[in-house]
Enzyme design. Structure first.
Site, PDB file in Angstrom:
ATOM      1  N   SER B  20       0.825  -1.208   0.000  1.00 12.34           N
ATOM      2  CA  SER B  20       0.000   0.000   0.000  1.00 12.34           C
ATOM      3  C   SER B  20       0.861   1.261   0.000  1.00 12.34           C
ATOM      4  CB  SER B  20      -0.897   0.001   1.233  1.00 12.34           C
ATOM      5  OG  SER B  20      -1.731   1.139   1.213  1.00 12.34           O
ATOM      6  N   ALA B  69       6.814  10.562   4.600  1.00 11.44           N
ATOM      7  CA  ALA B  69       5.717  11.132   5.383  1.00 11.44           C
ATOM      8  C   ALA B  69       4.740  11.736   4.400  1.00 11.44           C
ATOM      9  CB  ALA B  69       6.238  12.167   6.363  1.00 11.44           C
ATOM     10  N   LEU B  72      -0.952  10.079   4.080  1.00  7.65           N
ATOM     11  CA  LEU B  72      -2.211   9.482   3.635  1.00  7.65           C
ATOM     12  C   LEU B  72      -2.959  10.314   2.598  1.00  7.65           C
ATOM     13  CD1 LEU B  72      -3.633   7.971   6.947  1.00  7.65           C
ATOM     14  CD2 LEU B  72      -2.290   6.838   5.180  1.00  7.65           C
ATOM     15  N   CYS B 129      -0.128   3.791  10.568  1.00  6.86           N
ATOM     16  CA  CYS B 129       0.542   4.846   9.811  1.00  6.86           C
ATOM     17  C   CYS B 129       1.166   5.847  10.771  1.00  6.86           C
ATOM     18  CB  CYS B 129      -0.418   5.567   8.874  1.00  6.86           C
ATOM     19  SG  CYS B 129       0.419   6.865   7.955  1.00  6.86           S
ATOM     20  N   ASN B 191       4.323  -2.391   8.941  1.00  5.76           N
ATOM     21  CA  ASN B 191       4.341  -1.030   8.436  1.00  5.76           C
ATOM     22  C   ASN B 191       5.718  -0.430   8.745  1.00  5.76           C
ATOM     23  OD1 ASN B 191       3.480   1.548   7.458  1.00  5.76           O
ATOM     24  ND2 ASN B 191       1.402   1.088   8.115  1.00  5.76           N
ATOM     25  N   THR B 192       5.887   0.841   8.502  1.00  3.44           N
ATOM     26  CA  THR B 192       7.204   1.471   8.664  1.00  3.44           C
ATOM     27  C   THR B 192       7.541   1.748  10.129  1.00  3.44           C
ATOM     28  OG1 THR B 192       6.125   3.590   8.310  1.00  3.44           O
ATOM     29  CG2 THR B 192       7.132   2.562   6.403  1.00  3.44           C
ATOM     30  N   GLY B 216      12.252  -0.195   3.470  1.00  5.33           N
ATOM     31  CA  GLY B 216      13.370  -0.651   2.646  1.00  5.33           C
ATOM     32  C   GLY B 216      14.207  -1.720   3.336  1.00  5.33           C
ATOM     33  N   GLY B 243      11.189  -4.335   3.227  1.00  4.32           N
ATOM     34  CA  GLY B 243      12.518  -4.439   2.646  1.00  4.32           C
ATOM     35  C   GLY B 243      12.727  -5.518   1.616  1.00  4.32           C
ATOM     36  N   GLY B 264       7.154  -2.915  -1.291  1.00  3.49           N
ATOM     37  CA  GLY B 264       6.915  -1.476  -1.262  1.00  3.49           C
ATOM     38  C   GLY B 264       8.015  -0.681  -1.919  1.00  3.49           C
TER      39      GLY B 264
HETATM   40  C1  LIG Z   1       6.077   6.189   0.058  1.00  2.00           C
HETATM   41  C2  LIG Z   1       5.352   5.190   0.918  1.00  2.00           C
HETATM   42  C3  LIG Z   1       3.994   5.355   1.152  1.00  2.00           C
HETATM   43  C4  LIG Z   1       3.309   4.458   1.957  1.00  2.00           C
HETATM   44  N1  LIG Z   1       1.965   4.618   2.142  1.00  2.00           N
HETATM   45  C5  LIG Z   1       1.266   3.701   2.863  1.00  2.00           C
HETATM   46  C6  LIG Z   1      -0.140   3.789   3.008  1.00  2.00           C
HETATM   47  O1  LIG Z   1      -0.793   4.707   2.472  1.00  2.00           O
HETATM   48  N2  LIG Z   1      -0.777   2.856   3.769  1.00  2.00           N
HETATM   49  C7  LIG Z   1      -0.107   1.819   4.355  1.00  2.00           C
HETATM   50  O2  LIG Z   1      -0.738   0.981   4.998  1.00  2.00           O
HETATM   51  N3  LIG Z   1       1.222   1.681   4.219  1.00  2.00           N
HETATM   52  C8  LIG Z   1       1.930   2.601   3.499  1.00  2.00           C
HETATM   53  N4  LIG Z   1       3.303   2.450   3.349  1.00  2.00           N
HETATM   54  C9  LIG Z   1       3.980   1.319   4.006  1.00  2.00           C
HETATM   55  C10 LIG Z   1       4.199   0.162   3.021  1.00  2.00           C
HETATM   56  O3  LIG Z   1       2.987  -0.342   2.558  1.00  2.00           O
HETATM   57  C11 LIG Z   1       5.016  -0.960   3.684  1.00  2.00           C
HETATM   58  O4  LIG Z   1       4.320  -1.465   4.784  1.00  2.00           O
HETATM   59  C12 LIG Z   1       6.386  -0.506   4.167  1.00  2.00           C
HETATM   60  O5  LIG Z   1       6.917   0.446   3.287  1.00  2.00           O
HETATM   61  C13 LIG Z   1       7.388  -1.666   4.328  1.00  2.00           C
HETATM   62  O6  LIG Z   1       7.641  -2.308   3.115  1.00  2.00           O
HETATM   63  P1  LIG Z   1       8.890  -1.963   2.130  1.00  2.00           P
HETATM   64  O7  LIG Z   1      10.110  -1.940   2.982  1.00  2.00           O
HETATM   65  O8  LIG Z   1       8.862  -3.011   1.074  1.00  2.00           O
HETATM   66  O9  LIG Z   1       8.596  -0.585   1.572  1.00  2.00           O
HETATM   67  C14 LIG Z   1       3.993   3.362   2.554  1.00  2.00           C
HETATM   68  C15 LIG Z   1       5.362   3.213   2.320  1.00  2.00           C
HETATM   69  C16 LIG Z   1       6.058   4.106   1.519  1.00  2.00           C
HETATM   70  C17 LIG Z   1       7.527   3.896   1.294  1.00  2.00           C
END
Ligand SMILES: Cc1cc2nc3c(=O)[nH]c(=O)nc-3n(C[C@H](O)[C@H](O)[C@H](O)COP(=O)(O)O)c2cc1C
Ligand SMILES: Cc1cc2nc3c(=O)[nH]c(=O)nc-3n(C[C@H](O)[C@H](O)[C@H](O)COP(=O)(O)OP(=O)(O)OC[C@H]3O[C@@H](n4cnc5c(N)ncnc54)[C@H](O)[C@@H]3O)c2cc1C
Ligand SMILES: Cc1cc2nc3c(=O)[nH]c(=O)nc-3n(C[C@H](O)[C@H](O)[C@H](O)COP(=O)(O)OP(=O)(O)OC[C@H]3O[C@@H](n4cnc5c(N)ncnc54)[C@H](O)[C@@H]3O)c2cc1C
Ligand SMILES: Cc1cc2nc3c(=O)[nH]c(=O)nc-3n(C[C@H](O)[C@H](O)[C@H](O)COP(=O)(O)O)c2cc1C
Ligand code: FES
Ligand code: FES
Lengths: 252, 311, 311, 252
Positions: B20, B69, B72, B129, B191-192, B216, B243, B264
């Protein structure tokens, strides 16, 4: 149309202090890119690509020129690449300068520092269409000056430096009075400069090219938004821009 | 090699889906590859009304990761149902709607709104979030609140609900168990992590919102650990993320207990990453002796015969 | 450029010290450079009795970081006082003794033991080690326990106490405030984040202890965020750490609110990293307009004039 | 004495499947290193250095040879380095084979796979001292074989491969019976091999060279410990080892 391509580095040149020019080769990019568009460059070891504008294109030889300044980790690493290596590029990205629909006779290009390269590409294309070009180029100091001769070949060129070590001393806005009438202005550079120009030239038709830190570069992540001047929404710099009509966006 | 995975509401041809917020509503990426190759698409978070998000800069590079950041930003649930879902519905892939809110009522409203369309296969409940002032993460850091919002959403939706957990907690197992008891059909994790970067020239936080969410490869070890811990304590399936950048990473998540995975940040690095991973997965599974996705799930959970450590 | 920093018990010529567990007791590194160049040395955690630590493998590489599960291996506090401290005392640098334990009584015992020597300048209370079965992190994730162990140690020691906080918590500010109230003279943050890596060939966690502590540049944004948050809520000084690899990173920590910094993982990459950072610091401070360390401390804490974010 | 040095890559050669030999140049290392010691190599983009044994040294030309197999991220990246580049090395590290105090007349070298390189350095030094060398070298398969000729030049050499595609089929322990008496054995290779050898040759005097994932490489972090056979403590492989008397350590 956007593609992910490999671009071979043909030539590398230091054109000013910390400023490097690469001539890259790729048929797809050279044939699909228009002035003001940019490349999103993958740099070894980095998570995010880095946006760099196209500074020139030679369609006959499929050569694409970029010029960039070393400001941080990414550009430093990019500067370490050598001819023979190739770089992974997403491009051409964004909406460039609108030159097909408007038919200006005389344009003013105003570039600041590393905002100058895309204006060179624009100037060359316009000048091929017999548009008269006037340029104002602003740099920090003498050592930062590049592309001066190239712009002079396109038309009257005013150079300013912050410290007066080359050309006029001051800001690009300080020499605006030297320029007689023009139909449209095109500008790219640091945001404070763009703001000042927007104010000074608020009665003229013009386009600004903007920068913002980017994620995806293609309009999906909403990292690079800018509020529209009606206060009602946002535009994406990577996809709707980087070039906007000066009246369209709110520089704050 | 059979890559198919069946989870509540999601009958997927493979376990790979974009995460997402990293894929918008699929439009931009559809110019790179056929979205029908994906197991599912998780849409950008939807809220009740349009949100304009946070001021810029909204992203920053960190070592092997990034901060974001976005805040949403989204056009609101009605517009998403009207304009975005019909576009995605033309592809042969599952659609997961991610929902967010500042209040339990907002989550309820958004969840219920998605009943209007037949094209959404599951909900992902974003209670994690870190980038909005109200709501979001506060629901994800307290087991009671997490359970309450899950229960509320379950009551109004006719879709399976995957609750997306925050890693910014002392005890993620407690939250996972709470939402499972509250009726969650699955978990989405992680999530992050909340992070910050200082911009030296301006001497203030680089991200305009000050803090941002770290994603990441940098966070992969934390995601793997949390999935490993949670898997042993819940029986609902887990969509793993954090990541992932290649097919080996996917197998690592499966071994730790994920049933499927989301990707992501890696989309920004390479917009073709999802199909490339889907193509690479059979070889990697094969190399390590697996014949299907399910066979690998949780295989790395290792119960020591005896306590060898000398505390 | 004046790099000196004065903190409770620590009158340091510069704010740079090697982090606990990454520098042993200084012997090995003393063959690379003169330890007198350091602001201080934080010794490896001491426990009551000798500990042999965890089985191997104890370390793994991750993206921009590493996992470790050494398990507090150390010769025990008596041996440290007898054999290690005299060696370090010959250098013109502050000595910080890091203490760990499985019970409040053990912390108490170890803290009291260090009263025997005149050469220790401060204690670092490790209530955040994720790599041992008992004690360690459990004291660092609960404000009440954290305060209790702090208070107990304060009663028996005649040295200033820096409490080392765990980042594996929902609310680090709560823990920081609790230990401040309990009498802590300073904070040390952050310890490692609990993580895991799966080893694909063997299909089990690579680290023998399964989980390990994540350190290195990957965690820097989390450290910066936590220091930034805590600094605004406590008035005791902070020794910052987590991923520092160069002098710019040090300034980032200072801006976020650290009064001094410790360097861990980077020593493995480059055993000369501490003196190199000390040498590089004046230029970096200068470049960004600072004339001393103290001038930069907390300068990045940015109070927005108004709320610009559109939630 | 340990130092952090830059070593220029002089030559690069693929000597077997996924196995690369680098000839490096550095005076300090070439003059201070003894057989069994290793280099701790910094690889671009990685947090931890990677330990690689010294396979040969030519003091007169200051050349140091290493041979390594591509098994993961680090060795893959290292393999991408080219002559002309140089690598950042911490070394020489560890305690090597003890050859000064003992005076064996005849030794047995037993190497498995990528454990073979340090034995070559050892064999050359011993053979210069007129020690008679017998070698047993084990590989996975024919394509993995390297340094066979080099060892033959030192003395009788038995090659085994897991699949019998080259030399004898089986494990190094399967050809032990072919070797007549010897004074001391030296072995390096995968832990199961070392264990089997330790058991089979429990009545002989011998040394094993061990591997473990490392942090600091210099004895400070306690990442690389191995229990001693008295069950009472640990030794650090990076500092006390990597070479130990076979009776000293507990391989489990
Ligand atoms: C630019 C960006 C926007 C994101 N927006 C959302 C979001 O709107 N809703 C959500 O649940 N997670 C959001 N995430 C979190 C990702 O869905 C994911 O949980 C997180 O980035 C970890 O995965 P990754 O390391 O592969 O990016 C966002 C992440 C990034 C980098
Ligand atoms: C559409 C577009 C076109 C661009 N064209 C060019 C060009 O032709 N030549 C050129 O030299 N630069 C150009 N830039 C700026 C360039 O992208 C940044 O300088 C580069 O991303 C910095 O990366 P870094 O890793 O070196 O710096 P970082 O370490 O990330 O940051 C160093 C400094 O660079 C600045 N910076 C970082 N990211 C951006 C960004 N996206 N935009 C502006 N400033 C940034 C910040 O002030 C920061 O302090 C363009 C940017 C955009 C958005
Ligand atoms: C004292 C010593 C001397 C060594 N000498 C040599 C040599 O001369 N030639 C050579 O090819 N290799 C040698 N090794 C092994 C070499 O260090 C590893 O192969 C290398 O670190 C793997 O790094 P990587 O990033 O490619 O692999 P990673 O991605 O880290 O791991 C890939 C695989 O490599 C293995 N591995 C990783 N680290 C080690 C390690 N420290 N020891 C053993 N196996 C490991 C694991 O089984 C893992 O599955 C030596 C190791 C030690 C401790
Ligand atoms: C190998 C290793 C061993 C460590 N041992 C200890 C320890 O004994 N006590 C302690 O308080 N912290 C210990 N730490 C944590 C560090 O002191 C530090 O808090 C952490 O690694 C973050 O800093 P860094 O990213 O600079 O390494 C250890 C870290 C590493 C990498
Ligand atoms: S950078 Fe992602 S939308 Fe512009
Ligand atoms: S690797 Fe650090 S003690 Fe051996």
């Amino acid at each position: 149309m956007i593609n992910k391509v490999n671009m071979a580095i043909l030539k590398k040149k230091f054109i000013a202090k910390d400023t490097i020019e690469f001539v890259l080769k790729n048929e797809f990019i050279s044939h699909h890119a228009s002035p003001g568009q940019f490349l999103h460059i993958l740099i070894d070891g980095l998570t995010l690509r880095r946006p760099v504008s196209i500074a020139d294109i030679d369609k006959s030889s499929n050569e694409v020129t970029i010029a960039f300044k070393i400001v941080g980790t990414g550009t430093k690493k990019l500067a370490s690449y050598e001819p023979g290596q190739s770089i992974d590029v997403l491009g051409p990205l964004g909406n460039g300068f609108d030159i097909s629909n408007t038919h200006p006779k005389k344009v003013l290009l105003i570039g600041g520092g590393i905002g100058i390269p895309p204006l060179y590409h624009l100037g060359k294309r316009l000048s091929e269409n017999n548009v008269k070009i006037i340029s104002i180029l602003g740099y920090q100091t003498k050592e930062s000056v590049f592309y001066e001769r190239e712009f002079q070949e396109l038309g009257d060129t005013y150079v300013v430096t912050d410290d007066g070590t080359h050309g006029y001393q001051g800001l690009v806005t300080d020499v605006l009075t030297k320029v007689s009438s023009f139909d449209t202005f095109y500008t790219c550079g640091p945001t404070p400069m763009l703001k000042a120009i927007k104010e000074r030239l608020s009665n003229s038709d013009g386009y600004v090219s903007l920068e913002e830190r980017m994620g995806c570069g293609i309009g999906a992540c909403l990292a690079c938004v800018i509020p529209t001047s009606d206060g009602e929404g946002y535009k994406k710099i990577c996809q709707d821009g980087p070039v906007f009509h000066a009246k369209e966006v709110n520089l704050s | 090699m059979n890559l198919s995975v069946n989870l509540p509401g999601l009958s997927m041809k493979n376990p790979i889906m974009p995460a997402s917020g990293c894929f918008g509503f699929g439009r931009e990426y559809s110019s790179f590859f056929d979205l029908s190759t994906l197991g599912a698409v998780i849409m950008k978070s939807a809220t009740k009304n349009e949100r304009l998000g946070n001021p810029t800069p909204r992203v920053a590079e960190t070592s092997s990761g990034m901060l974001n950041a976005i805040g949403l930003q989204n056009p609101g649930v009605e517009k998403i149902i009207e304009s975005e879902i019909p576009f995605l519905a033309d592809y042969d892939t599952c659609i997961i709607a991610n929902i967010a809110g500042s209040s339990v009522e907002e989550y309820e409203y958004v969840a219920e709104s998605f009943n209007q369309t037949d094209h959404v296969d599951a909900l992902e409940l974003n209670i994690s979030c870190p980038n909005v002032k109200e709501g979001g993460i506060q629901f994800g850091t307290d087991p009671y609140m997490a359970a309450f919002v899950t229960e509320t959403v379950k009551k109004v939706t006719n879709l399976p609900v995957y609750v997306k957990l925050s890693p910014n907690v002392t005890d993620i197992v407690a939250i996972a168990k709470a939402v499972e008891s509250a009726g969650a059909d699955g978990l989405s994790m992680i999530n992050t992590l909340t992070g910050m970067q200082m911009h030296l020239p301006s001497q203030k936080p680089l991200i305009a919102n000050k803090t941002g969410g770290l994603s990441g490869p940098a966070i992969k070890p934390i995601a793997i650990r949390m999935i490993y811990e949670v898997k042993q304590q819940v029986s609902i399936p887990i969509i793993g993320m954090g990541g992932i950048a290649n097919a080996e990473d996917v197998l690592e998540f499966l071994l730790a207990g994920a049933n499927a995975v989301a990707i992501g940040t890696a989309n920004f690095n390479n917009p073709f990453i999802c199909p490339e991973i889907i193509n690479g997965l059979p070889n990697v599974l094969n190399k390590y002796g697996f014949h299907s996705i399910n066979e690998a799930v949780g295989k790395g959970i290792f119960h020591e015969p005896a306590d060898l450590s000398s505390s």
